[in-house]
Design a protein around this motif. Structure first.
Motif, PDB file in Angstrom:
ATOM      1  N   VAL A 159      56.495   8.908 -81.683  1.00 20.35           N
ATOM      2  CA  VAL A 159      55.122   9.196 -81.288  1.00 20.35           C
ATOM      3  C   VAL A 159      55.085   9.960 -79.973  1.00 20.35           C
ATOM      4  CG1 VAL A 159      54.094   7.214 -82.488  1.00 20.35           C
ATOM      5  CG2 VAL A 159      54.884   6.942 -80.123  1.00 20.35           C
ATOM      6  N   LEU A 160      53.964  10.634 -79.759  1.00 22.17           N
ATOM      7  CA  LEU A 160      53.572  11.122 -78.441  1.00 22.17           C
ATOM      8  C   LEU A 160      52.213  10.503 -78.150  1.00 22.17           C
ATOM      9  CD1 LEU A 160      51.138  13.490 -78.655  1.00 22.17           C
ATOM     10  CD2 LEU A 160      53.052  14.805 -79.579  1.00 22.17           C
ATOM     11  N   HIS A 161      51.899  10.327 -76.866  1.00 20.85           N
ATOM     12  CA  HIS A 161      50.649   9.628 -76.556  1.00 20.85           C
ATOM     13  C   HIS A 161      50.323   9.743 -75.073  1.00 20.85           C
ATOM     14  CE1 HIS A 161      52.894   6.217 -74.742  1.00 20.85           C
ATOM     15  NE2 HIS A 161      53.761   6.412 -75.723  1.00 20.85           N
ATOM     16  N   CYS A 162      49.115   9.346 -74.738  1.00 19.60           N
ATOM     17  CA  CYS A 162      48.713   9.159 -73.357  1.00 19.60           C
ATOM     18  C   CYS A 162      49.270   7.825 -72.886  1.00 19.60           C
ATOM     19  CB  CYS A 162      47.193   9.160 -73.236  1.00 19.60           C
ATOM     20  SG  CYS A 162      46.582   8.754 -71.580  1.00 19.60           S
ATOM     21  N   HIS A 163      49.874   7.798 -71.677  1.00 22.26           N
ATOM     22  CA  HIS A 163      50.457   6.553 -71.192  1.00 22.26           C
ATOM     23  C   HIS A 163      49.481   5.716 -70.360  1.00 22.26           C
ATOM     24  CE1 HIS A 163      53.838   3.869 -70.750  1.00 22.26           C
ATOM     25  NE2 HIS A 163      54.594   4.712 -71.443  1.00 22.26           N
ATOM     26  N   ILE A 164      48.205   6.091 -70.324  1.00 20.29           N
ATOM     27  CA  ILE A 164      47.182   5.094 -70.006  1.00 20.29           C
ATOM     28  C   ILE A 164      47.044   4.288 -71.288  1.00 20.29           C
ATOM     29  CG2 ILE A 164      44.750   4.699 -69.467  1.00 20.29           C
ATOM     30  CD1 ILE A 164      44.792   7.215 -67.788  1.00 20.29           C
ATOM     31  N   LEU A 165      47.557   3.071 -71.281  1.00 21.80           N
ATOM     32  CA  LEU A 165      47.814   2.374 -72.538  1.00 21.80           C
ATOM     33  C   LEU A 165      46.538   1.943 -73.246  1.00 21.80           C
ATOM     34  CD1 LEU A 165      50.969   0.418 -71.400  1.00 21.80           C
ATOM     35  CD2 LEU A 165      50.831   2.551 -72.699  1.00 21.80           C
ATOM     36  N   GLU A 166      45.447   1.794 -72.510  1.00 24.04           N
ATOM     37  CA  GLU A 166      44.170   1.540 -73.185  1.00 24.04           C
ATOM     38  C   GLU A 166      43.733   2.766 -73.977  1.00 24.04           C
ATOM     39  OE1 GLU A 166      42.565  -1.459 -69.710  1.00 24.04           O
ATOM     40  OE2 GLU A 166      42.962   0.662 -69.379  1.00 24.04           O
ATOM     41  N   HIS A 167      44.077   3.952 -73.499  1.00 27.94           N
ATOM     42  CA  HIS A 167      43.790   5.170 -74.265  1.00 27.94           C
ATOM     43  C   HIS A 167      44.675   5.236 -75.508  1.00 27.94           C
ATOM     44  CE1 HIS A 167      42.120   7.459 -70.492  1.00 27.94           C
ATOM     45  NE2 HIS A 167      41.385   6.423 -70.837  1.00 27.94           N
ATOM     46  N   GLU A 168      45.966   4.930 -75.341  1.00 27.85           N
ATOM     47  CA  GLU A 168      46.880   4.953 -76.485  1.00 27.85           C
ATOM     48  C   GLU A 168      46.412   4.006 -77.578  1.00 27.85           C
ATOM     49  OE1 GLU A 168      51.012   2.867 -77.627  1.00 27.85           O
ATOM     50  OE2 GLU A 168      50.949   3.747 -75.621  1.00 27.85           O
ATOM     51  N   ASP A 169      46.119   2.756 -77.215  1.00 27.01           N
ATOM     52  CA  ASP A 169      45.713   1.763 -78.213  1.00 27.01           C
ATOM     53  C   ASP A 169      44.432   2.158 -78.932  1.00 27.01           C
ATOM     54  OD1 ASP A 169      47.821   0.018 -77.876  1.00 27.01           O
ATOM     55  OD2 ASP A 169      46.783  -1.288 -76.463  1.00 27.01           O
ATOM     56  N   ARG A 170      43.597   2.921 -78.255  1.00 26.20           N
ATOM     57  CA  ARG A 170      42.299   3.287 -78.821  1.00 26.20           C
ATOM     58  C   ARG A 170      42.324   4.657 -79.498  1.00 26.20           C
ATOM     59  NH1 ARG A 170      38.578   3.473 -74.294  1.00 26.20           N
ATOM     60  NH2 ARG A 170      36.907   3.519 -75.870  1.00 26.20           N
TER      61      ARG A 170
END
Length: 695
Positions: A666-677
């Protein structure tokens, strides 16, 4: 966003793949403050005006227990389990989840059995390039211990799959108040896995497999699987690691199938045990994924992590991935440096990181650690992980306060040094959402510049600098947007304590950091006292050169991609949509070089971009006003904060090469609330060679 059963559409360039549905559960709670925040759409990315904090030395820095490799093998037992702990500034204990570890060789356990108070990260793991990682991982979380606040009920069909926070008058704060829907919402918090952040290893199977979802089974005994795992480890050391499910010991696969069948038969659906629909059962899904040539994602109770840390200096070193007919010579290697590990199940990463489920993983090597220690005999290391602790993600319980930053579980700890001493500080930003900058040292009293501690950065994201980069210090705080110490980032610092005047027996200095949107506040305190020592910071001429595989990428990129991170009133998204179950958004070819431009249209927050397996080099970065071109030799990173939109969209242009390992990640934003959402994409690297013929 549609419900999980509707995730069938194929977007341009996307491919449907079998992906399991995640655990469904609900939680009822609420406060008047939460109602107000939901109604007005307050964002977690906004930070209140900072309050300047005076210099106040805290307790001595806690030394986290280490599990070290020996004889070329890192042998550890790592587990996730319940724990009772008092959160920082709280008055009562809470039931949380945490990582514990045991050194197989010494029997040492972390956290210590008599440690009943401290908030602790997981044990520090330490190995060398070329070592074999042999971890027996267990999920022993007792879901029943959490009650209605357990935030991980079995899939019952009673709710839509997301955590639910509701006011007593029936107003739903979450997910309705934020517009979130399954699977891009907070859910599944007692299902765990481990991401080895910064590791250049296979993303499939028994490697850095973040698609794994290990369901809990606190009744599973270690001895039931230990023999199977030992056989897997021995096979990996022989150079013949399991490449698919069928390569695993038959006894282990039979045990997993039985536990999955037992789960399917016992799970409650609409209040009725054993009524779980076929579409929600895990055993049929396992069989479907095996038939499709995939590693099955769901396991229960225990999982072995078994891989070799690639050593490029070893002429016989090879890379294994499940699509290859045989092992192939390494193109790159593992950069020695400061890396880390943490839980990474979509929907539960933020809450489990708020519980502290992360730890440091130091990888040593001749090109970096050994040469620094030769330059600085007696060099002392300080291994530190910055974290935030909370029972729930604050945004869903109505809080706009950012949880305090801690270091090794402590607020404002103190490190002691002697005058003239140089130490290596390894810092990991393991916070959920705090984009920081290292400002530097200060003292309460008026001091001259030469009495402040000196510090120089030696590595970024676990990858050592080129000597010219070490001299230039491009990540020092200032106008340069590269200077962010964002969630996921690691920085290594050589810190030299100042000499003290004869009438000054001791001195104290704060290491200040900022958080995006706030002023500077102390992260920790350095105290200086005792007998002076003579140590000298390296210069460009004698700083260790980086190995050849870390030379700048000069290959012509085959593809240029543009990827946009946004919120824009629709929640966290990439390229205009949330994470899509069962769909690849990016497909790359093994060995290819690509340039990516990462845009940020958000006006309230930077978005730390992170991609697994291979690091990248930043070519240029634009903060909405000014363009910064990164001079050669360029540093390597695996996480970079994309500047927020100001006069124009912020962006970062990166170059990376997809070496050695095919597979899905995966690639993602590492503000983890953003990732989960939903600010995440499923991606894959495929081999260039094919058995297909057209003639």
């Amino acid at each position: 966003m549609t419900n999980p059963g509707d995730q069938k559409a194929v977007r341009s360039g996307g491919v449907n793949v079998p992906v399991p549905r995640l655990a469904r559960r609900h939680f009822l709670a609420g406060t008047a403050v939460a109602l107000a925040l939901a109604a007005f759409g307050v964002r977690r990315s906004l930070v209140h005006e900072a309050r300047a904090q005076p210099l106040a030395p805290g307790p001595a820095l806690r030394q986290i227990g280490e599990i070290r490799s020996a004889g070329g093998r890192l042998q550890a037992v790592l587990g996730s389990a319940n724990i009772q702990r008092r959160l920082p500034h709280a008055t009562e204990t809470k039931t949380l989840r945490h990582f514990w570890g045991r050194d197989v060789l010494t029997g040492a356990i972390w956290p210590p059995p008599n440690d009943r108070e401290a908030m602790n990260p997981g044990p520090t793991l330490r190995a060398r390039v070329g070592d074999f990682v042999e971890i027996k991982f267990f999920n022993q979380i007792d879901v029943s211990a959490f009650g209605d606040a357990g935030i991980d009920h079995a899939e019952t069909g009673a709710q839509n799959g997301c955590e639910i926070f509701t006011m007593v008058d029936g107003f739903q704060i979450y997910p309705e108040g934020f517009g979130d829907s399954f699977p891009n919402c907070f859910h599944g918090s007692s299902t765990t896995n481990v991401h080895f952040h910064g590791f250049h290893v296979s993303p499939d199977g028994l490697g850095d497999n973040v698609l794994l979802k290990l369901r809990p089974n606190p009744r599973l005994k270690e001895e039931e699987v230990s023999g199977f795992f030992d056989g897997i480890f021995e096979r990996t050391r022989r150079g013949d690691p399991p490449r698919n499910w069928g390569d695993l010991p038959p006894g282990l696969t039979a045990l997993q199938k039985k536990m999955l069948a037992d789960y399917d038969d016992a799970a409650v659906w609409h209040g009725e045990p054993g009524a779980l629909p076929t579409a929600n059962r895990l055993l049929p899904l396992l069989k479907e994924q095996i038939a499709a040539g995939l590693w099955p994602q769901f396991e229960i109770g225990a999982h072995p992590f078994s891989f070799q840390i690639p050593n490029f200096a070893d002429s016989d070193a090879t890379a294994h991935h499940h699509d290859a007919a045989a092992a192939e010579p390494l193109v790159a290697g593992q950069a020695p440096g400061t890396h880390w590990y943490h839980t990474h199940v979509h929907g539960s990463t933020a809450i489990n990181m708020y519980h502290g489920m992360a730890g440091v993983f130091v990888v040593e090597g001749e090109s970096y650690d050994d040469k620094l220690k030769a330059l600085l005999p007696g060099l002392v290391e300080q291994v530190m992980i910055v974290q935030q602790f909370a029972e729930f993600p604050p945004m869903i319980v109505g809080s706009s306060e950012l949880p305090v930053l801690t270091v090794n579980g402590q607020a404002h700890p103190t490190i002691a040094m002697r005058p003239g001493e140089v130490q290596l500080w390894r810092l990991v930003n393991g916070s959920v959402d705090s984009i920081c900058k290292i400002v530097g040292f200060r003292a309460d009293d008026d001091v001259t510049a030469d009495t402040l501690p000196e510090w120089k950065q030696t590595a970024q994201d676990g990858i050592q600098f080129d000597p010219a980069t070490y001299e230039a210090q491009p990540f020092r705080a200032g106008g340069n947007p590269l200077s962010n110490f964002a969630p996921g980032n690691r920085i290594d610092l050589l810190v030299k304590a100042p000499a003290l005047a004869s009438d000054t027996p001791s001195a104290a200095f704060a290491l200040d950091v900022t958080r995006e949107g706030s002023g500077a506040n102390p992260l920790l305190t350095l105290t200086v006292s005792g007998e002076p020592v003579e140590m000298t910071l390296p210069r460009e001429a004698n700083f260790p050169p980086r190995p050849g595989f870390l030379d700048d990428i000069t290959d012509e990129p085959r593809i240029a991609r543009k990827i946009t991170f946004s919120e824009d009133g629709k929640g966290p998204q990439i390229d205009g949509h949330h994470f899509a179950d069962g769909q690849y958004d990016q497909t790359m070819i093994l060995g290819d070089t690509e340039d990516w431009t990462l845009f940020n249209t958000t006006t309230t927050a930077s978005h730390p971009f992170h991609i697994h397996v291979n690091p990248f080099q930043v070519l240029e970065i634009f903060d909405g006003k000014t363009l910064y071109e990164v001079p050669t030799p360029r540093p390597w990173q695996d996480t970079v904060a994309i500047p927020l939109r100001t006069d124009a969209n912020g962006y970062v242009k990166i170059r990376h090469r997809f070496d050695d390992f095919a597979g899905s990640f995966v690639l993602h934003c590492h503000i983890l609330e953003h990732e989960d959402r939903g600010m995440m994409q499923l991606v894959r690297v495929i081999p260039k060679a094919s058995v297909a013929r057209h003639h």
